[in-house]
Each structure stands twice: as structure tokens, then as C-alpha cells.
Design a protein around this motif. Structure first.
Motif, PDB file in Angstrom:
ATOM      1  N   HIS A 262       2.500   5.376  -4.811  1.00  0.00           N
ATOM      2  CA  HIS A 262       2.890   5.467  -3.405  1.00  0.00           C
ATOM      3  C   HIS A 262       2.089   4.471  -2.556  1.00  0.00           C
ATOM      4  O   HIS A 262       2.658   3.782  -1.696  1.00  0.00           O
ATOM      5  N   SER A 263       0.802   4.368  -2.795  1.00  0.00           N
ATOM      6  CA  SER A 263      -0.044   3.423  -2.060  1.00  0.00           C
ATOM      7  C   SER A 263       0.396   1.983  -2.313  1.00  0.00           C
ATOM      8  O   SER A 263       0.435   1.165  -1.383  1.00  0.00           O
ATOM      9  N   ALA A 264       0.721   1.677  -3.558  1.00  0.00           N
ATOM     10  CA  ALA A 264       1.169   0.315  -3.895  1.00  0.00           C
ATOM     11  C   ALA A 264       2.480   0.000  -3.182  1.00  0.00           C
ATOM     12  O   ALA A 264       2.668  -1.107  -2.670  1.00  0.00           O
ATOM     13  N   LYS A 265       3.368   0.970  -3.153  1.00  0.00           N
ATOM     14  CA  LYS A 265       4.648   0.779  -2.475  1.00  0.00           C
ATOM     15  C   LYS A 265       4.422   0.522  -0.988  1.00  0.00           C
ATOM     16  O   LYS A 265       5.003  -0.405  -0.417  1.00  0.00           O
ATOM     17  N   LEU A 266       3.568   1.326  -0.351  1.00  0.00           N
ATOM     18  CA  LEU A 266       3.284   1.154   1.078  1.00  0.00           C
ATOM     19  C   LEU A 266       2.628  -0.189   1.372  1.00  0.00           C
ATOM     20  O   LEU A 266       2.872  -0.788   2.412  1.00  0.00           O
ATOM     21  N   ALA A 267       1.794  -0.652   0.440  1.00  0.00           N
ATOM     22  CA  ALA A 267       1.094  -1.931   0.622  1.00  0.00           C
ATOM     23  C   ALA A 267       1.968  -3.131   0.278  1.00  0.00           C
ATOM     24  O   ALA A 267       1.559  -4.268   0.478  1.00  0.00           O
TER      25      ALA A 267
ATOM     26  N   ASP B  33      11.936   0.766   5.976  1.00  0.00           N
ATOM     27  CA  ASP B  33      12.598   2.070   5.878  1.00  0.00           C
ATOM     28  C   ASP B  33      12.543   2.584   4.447  1.00  0.00           C
ATOM     29  O   ASP B  33      12.300   3.764   4.211  1.00  0.00           O
ATOM     30  N   TYR B  34      12.768   1.702   3.489  1.00  0.00           N
ATOM     31  CA  TYR B  34      12.737   2.128   2.090  1.00  0.00           C
ATOM     32  C   TYR B  34      11.326   2.532   1.676  1.00  0.00           C
ATOM     33  O   TYR B  34      11.135   3.546   1.027  1.00  0.00           O
ATOM     34  N   VAL B  35      10.358   1.738   2.064  1.00  0.00           N
ATOM     35  CA  VAL B  35       8.979   1.983   1.643  1.00  0.00           C
ATOM     36  C   VAL B  35       8.492   3.342   2.145  1.00  0.00           C
ATOM     37  O   VAL B  35       7.809   4.067   1.438  1.00  0.00           O
TER      38      VAL B  35
END
Length: 153
Positions: free
Chosen positions: A54-59, A109-111
Motif C-alpha cells: 500500500h505504501s509503495a502504491k501511494l508513493a 484516484d486509483y492509488v
């Protein structure tokens, strides 16, 4: 020369959908077999990998998101203690692997969107086989929707 190059075959949307349908069955089977064996420590490990994902996706770290996505899924499937099943799932992932690079679009929006893994982890923690399998199916279906827009368009 053959020793210096490799070929990545093109993937049609029809072939991808066929492989996804097979994956849903096999990966659902792996989740169903793993759930009764899961320990609290294993659940905690899965949750930690999910947080990294999740953190990688947000970053916007696509490489880490892909790595932790794979790690989460295969760590869970390994708990089924069915090496042949795990090998079959891995073979299918290899076939569609090049498509995965298109899974994490830049859209904010996806992230920020709710991820099926949140539902999966809650269902696993509650020992709910049906919801756990359903969450895996949704994750595969959601990836198909994204790839139809990003890769097959």
C-alpha cells in the motif's frame, strides 16, 4: 543470437481473460487450502507485506508495488502447503507477467482507491473462506479491468 536475447510473446485480451479465469480457480483453491493452516504470525506477516504494498502504491513506486503484490499473494498461497498448485499458479503469472507493468496507473484516484487486499486480510483474520476467495477473485477481476484500459486499449 539465442543466448543473448529473449522474446516476450504478445498477449491478446482473450488469452489474458482465459488465464485470469483459470487463475481465479487455482488461486481461490490455494486460499481455501491455506486458511485453516494460517497462524497469527503468518497473518501478521501478510498484513505487514500489505502495508508495504500500500505504501509503495501511494508513493508511486511501481517496482516495489509489483514486488510486494507478488510477495503477498505467493506468501499466502505457500501456506496452503500444496507445491504443485503453487507451481501452476506461478506458471500462469509468468505467462501474463509483462502485462503487470501496466497495473499501477498514475491516476491519484486509483492509488487512493480501496484495495481488495484489505477485504482479503479481514476475511482471513475472521476465518471466512468464502469472503477470502471472493477477495482474490475481485483482485484478479480488478486487474483485468485496469489492464483492459492500460495495456489492451
Amino acid at each position: 543470437t539465442p543466448a543473448q536475447a529473449f522474446l516476450v510473446p504478445e498477449m491478446s485480451v482473450e488469452r489474458y481473460e482465459e488465464i485470469s479465469q483459470i487463475r481465479k480457480n487455482l488461486e481461490g483453491m490455494a486460499v481455501e487450502a491455506a486458511l485453516p493452516r494460517l497462524t497469527r504470525g503468518q497473518l501478521a506477516a501478510l498484513r505487514e507485506v500489505y502495508q508495504r504494498f500500500h505504501s509503495a502504491k501511494l508513493a508511486g513506486n511501481v517496482e516495489e508495488a509489483l514486488h510486494t503484490n507478488h510477495l503477498l499473494r505467493f506468501q499466502l498461497y505457500s501456506y496452503a502447503e500444496m507445491p504443485t498448485l503453487l507451481n501452476l499458479i506461478e506458471q500462469l503469472w509468468v505467462r501474463i507477467g509483462p502485462c503487470f507493468n501496466f497495473l499501477y496507473p498514475e491516476s491519484p484516484d486509483y492509488v487512493k482507491k480501496h484495495h481488495d487486499y484489505e477485504d482479503l486480510l479481514v476475511a482471513l483474520e475472521q476465518g471466512d473462506v468464502e469472503r477470502s476467495v471472493q477477495a482474490i477473485h475481485y483482485a484478479i477481476d480488478d486487474a483485468t479491468v485496469i489492464l483492459k484500459k492500460q495495456y489492451f486499449a
